[in-house]
Design a protein around this motif. Sequence first.
Motif, PDB file in Angstrom:
ATOM      1  N   PHE A 198      19.498  37.474  16.460  1.00  0.00           N
ATOM      2  CA  PHE A 198      19.616  36.155  17.079  1.00  0.00           C
ATOM      3  C   PHE A 198      20.569  35.271  16.274  1.00  0.00           C
ATOM      4  N   LEU A 199      20.392  35.333  14.944  1.00  0.00           N
ATOM      5  CA  LEU A 199      21.254  34.555  14.062  1.00  0.00           C
ATOM      6  C   LEU A 199      22.711  34.989  14.235  1.00  0.00           C
ATOM      7  N   PHE A 200      22.906  36.315  14.326  1.00  0.00           N
ATOM      8  CA  PHE A 200      24.253  36.856  14.502  1.00  0.00           C
ATOM      9  C   PHE A 200      24.901  36.290  15.767  1.00  0.00           C
ATOM     10  N   LEU A 201      24.174  36.332  16.880  1.00  0.00           N
ATOM     11  CA  LEU A 201      24.731  35.844  18.146  1.00  0.00           C
ATOM     12  C   LEU A 201      25.079  34.364  18.055  1.00  0.00           C
ATOM     13  N   MET A 202      24.149  33.573  17.526  1.00  0.00           N
ATOM     14  CA  MET A 202      24.365  32.140  17.429  1.00  0.00           C
ATOM     15  C   MET A 202      25.629  31.834  16.636  1.00  0.00           C
ATOM     16  N   GLN A 203      25.738  32.494  15.471  1.00  0.00           N
ATOM     17  CA  GLN A 203      26.867  32.190  14.601  1.00  0.00           C
ATOM     18  C   GLN A 203      28.167  32.733  15.180  1.00  0.00           C
ATOM     19  N   ALA A 204      28.112  33.892  15.807  1.00  0.00           N
ATOM     20  CA  ALA A 204      29.315  34.476  16.379  1.00  0.00           C
ATOM     21  C   ALA A 204      29.870  33.568  17.478  1.00  0.00           C
ATOM     22  N   PHE A 205      28.987  32.994  18.265  1.00  0.00           N
ATOM     23  CA  PHE A 205      29.432  32.160  19.382  1.00  0.00           C
ATOM     24  C   PHE A 205      29.835  30.761  18.953  1.00  0.00           C
ATOM     25  N   PHE A 206      29.111  30.206  18.017  1.00  0.00           N
ATOM     26  CA  PHE A 206      29.272  28.765  17.792  1.00  0.00           C
ATOM     27  C   PHE A 206      30.033  28.413  16.518  1.00  0.00           C
ATOM     28  N   GLN A 207      30.517  29.436  15.792  1.00  0.00           N
ATOM     29  CA  GLN A 207      31.256  29.131  14.572  1.00  0.00           C
ATOM     30  C   GLN A 207      32.720  28.861  14.939  1.00  0.00           C
TER      31      GLN A 207
END
Lengths: 259, 263
Positions: A78-87
């Motif tokens: 979940f953390l990976f997806l969030m950071q991949a999308f919103f960084q």
Amino acid sequence: MHERLSFHIKRDSVIHKLNPLTKLTLILALILISFTSPWYWTPHVVLLLAVIPLSGLGRVFPEFFKAATRLILPAAGFLFLMQAFFQPIGEEVIFKFYFLDITQESLMFAFRNAMRVFVMISAFTLFLLTTHPSELMSDLTRRGLPGQFAYVIISTLQILPQMQAKAQTIIAAQRSRGLDTESTFLKRAGSVLPLVGPLVFGSLVEVEERAIAIEARGFTSKNSKTSLHEIPDPSFEKTIRWALLMLVILSIAANLWLS
Amino acid sequence: MKIEIQDLRFIYPTGLEALKGISLTIEAGEQVAIVGQNGAGKTTLVRHFNGLLQPASGSVLIGDWDVKKYSVAKLASRVGYVFQNPDEQLFSRDVLTEVTFGPKNLKYAKEKIDELVKRALSLTELTDKTETNPYDLSPTWRKMVALASIIAMDTPIVIFDEPTTGQDAVNVARIANVIAELRKEGKTVITITHDIDFCAENFERVIALSKGQVLLDGPAREILGQEEILAQTYVDPPQLTRLGKRLGLKETVRNQEEFLNSL
């Protein structure tokens, strides 16, 4: 009835035999190195070459694997997806999803952070699996940790399984009185009160009883206490701890040097 | 209401086989005491009677109902179960609401509920305490509230799990009185107990369990006389029974009256 007071699994292994402080130092060192080392692949290597082999050495690999796949992987994912999308870093967009852009940089960044978190949680899981909480606490209090602090930690670890067991009995008692806990939502919502009342009241009574019980055994006494249970701390473990501390300092130094 | 148990087996998730093939028939209106050491399977057995536990194999029939086919809430209309610790059961703000909770769940008519509650309260001598919060009562009276709240459900079968543990002599007598009244009404009473005097004075039939199996089953007089076999499950016959034996009395005696008569 099934009751478990902690994650701890009693097995005979090298890791189980280590002094709790050594284990604590070890996992904290692994985590700090994963977070501070300037080399990109550090957390991945730490996971593959340290945490996973250690779980095998501690003979808890099946349990470790179960926790890792069911609990840690979803969280890290979940953390990976969030950071991949919103960084918002990097220019070269390699994937587009409506208004969300994924760049190579954000992907790499997210992957490393997810791995760091994975290392952190999995190392702690390994620690909890191989260390009995009361052993950890008696070792730490012997080294000067205040007893009150240890009590708070131990009772927090114990309260959940205890309340769970209590809740089971209360539910059984109320169902025996014809309380319908299985059918429609409205009925179930209405059945909360008969369950919560005894649970809260019973837990309060238990807290008080436990406080009286430990005070009766001289909990707040100022005299130094002896322990029935000796926890070995051989001198080579002290060396290991210093070595680990040095590694952490090196990792932090390298990080500062290169930035 | 008749209870029929056929080759009942039960295994806990930990792998412990708590019941290893139990077959019993308890007729309507019987007064049965179940004794045996800790871990013999007493509570595990009676928890099958109202569906709290499901058999691993074998069957339990409550009247014409197979417990596997009915929910606990449904079975509550046939089997009342008084738990060992009243604090795990009481939640209401006053005794009256507490005692009304069970019969209300069973959806009896309003008049019937009032009547059942009144009778349960008078049986347990709680009539003057209806307004009190159960938690303001002493533990012995809380036990009586727990008893009343199950009796008010008017089930043909009533189970007591160690009713006399931690109770004073006055309250033990009160509980014995409740059981005697239930007997008069023709109800089946099943009691788990470690209190062998209470067992000898109040029950006609005794079942001794040991390690998940029936060790002895029969009339109290017969069972309590078998000191050696009972020792296998760590049950001592009542003192007077043992004294009578040492004195060489012909019959097994269970209480003072029988003891004095046979002297």
